[in-house]
Motif scaffolding. Sequence first.
Motif, PDB file in Angstrom:
ATOM      1  N   VAL A  69      18.323  37.594  39.357  1.00 22.51           N
ATOM      2  CA  VAL A  69      17.516  38.049  40.489  1.00 22.51           C
ATOM      3  C   VAL A  69      18.333  37.999  41.774  1.00 22.51           C
ATOM      4  N   LEU A  70      18.204  39.042  42.582  1.00 20.00           N
ATOM      5  CA  LEU A  70      18.809  39.088  43.909  1.00 20.00           C
ATOM      6  C   LEU A  70      17.725  39.528  44.888  1.00 20.00           C
ATOM      7  N   VAL A  71      17.681  38.888  46.043  1.00 14.33           N
ATOM      8  CA  VAL A  71      16.708  39.223  47.084  1.00 14.33           C
ATOM      9  C   VAL A  71      17.475  39.712  48.307  1.00 14.33           C
ATOM     10  N   LEU A  72      17.019  40.810  48.901  1.00 17.77           N
ATOM     11  CA  LEU A  72      17.664  41.378  50.088  1.00 17.77           C
ATOM     12  C   LEU A  72      16.651  41.487  51.221  1.00 17.77           C
ATOM     13  N   GLY A  73      17.071  41.089  52.403  1.00 22.12           N
ATOM     14  CA  GLY A  73      16.202  41.175  53.564  1.00 22.12           C
ATOM     15  C   GLY A  73      17.019  41.189  54.832  1.00 22.12           C
ATOM     16  N   THR A  74      16.339  41.059  55.963  1.00 24.55           N
ATOM     17  CA  THR A  74      17.026  40.973  57.244  1.00 24.55           C
ATOM     18  C   THR A  74      16.747  39.622  57.870  1.00 24.55           C
TER      19      THR A  74
END
Length: 358
Positions: A69-74
């Motif tokens: 799992v990889l999570v991307l955000g700002t």
Amino acid sequence: MTTRTHADRLLDVTTIFHERDVPDFPRGAEILARFPDAERVEVLSHQAIPGLYGNEGNVEDWVRNKRSVLVLGTKKSLTARPNGRSSDFIAPSTSNGCAMACSYCYVPRRKGYANPITAFVNIEKILGYLERHAGRQGPKTVPNQCDPVDWVYDLGENGDCSVDALVSDNVRDLVDLYARLDGAKASFATKFVNRDLLGWDPRGGTRVRFSLMPQEMSKKLDLRTSRIAERIAAIDDFVEAGYEVHLNFSPVVVHKGWKAEWAELLEQVADGIGEKAKAQLACEVIFLTHNEQLHEVNLGWHPQGEEQLWRSDLQQRKRSESGQWNVRYKSTWKRRWVDELTAMIGETLPTCRVRYAF
């Protein structure tokens, strides 16, 4: 037959949770293109993902989630917090979470039952903030334990930058920034030897702190990390590549025979690095602090490690600033143990300055 590397075993991303605007950022588009076969799931916030965080059933999949799992955000809030121990400031993070699985890691205490990497894609905003912050400091006129000359910024408070570099170029951008900034230095601790970093050009602007503990204890607690011998073997190479290299003797875990194991480790360091590395060497010594909530989580996926980490016969409880219960070694014993270990360092690694020990 193709041999899988350590990096291959660490990350095999099959699911990417991302905030809606992530593909609009150049870094977001780059990361998504790096994992073209991963399922993409749009979420409102990287901090609130239904079925991932707060789901007690995920404890059984603790390592699988880290790998897949990889999570991307700002990054929404940018603040360089004063520190004074390992660094002068804690830089706003470009990630949190980790693909490795050290069972004493404090980051999962706040995230619940899963702790994969979250990478922030608005790197240009973070770089700009850090450059302006460093510019406002002016020259460091009073040397301190962090550094005698430069203002030191810790980059990896909530993750491991060497592993983050497998996901994106955020870490390389940060190393490049501090290579050209006068009067400021980056710093991060790592348990993973990523030799791709040797091809960068840090020009003395980044301090890599290799975390070390005796190998037998590392096998029990430092899951999915580089072997201790590999970390020691990398020190000379990183010094030659232009990094400042320090050591984190952390965490120090007390058990029967612990002092003999640390004496052996210190000899391994002394015998395994060259004079150039020794001349610039410094270290931090941090005895274990554990957490009641994390203890309960760990019992669900790695109870064997808790036999070393949760020692009511040696530890005392203390409520943290966040209201959680931590445990640390009883103060009267710990003072003696700190003195004993720092004396061992002074004898075996006489050029290694102990920046702080607690």
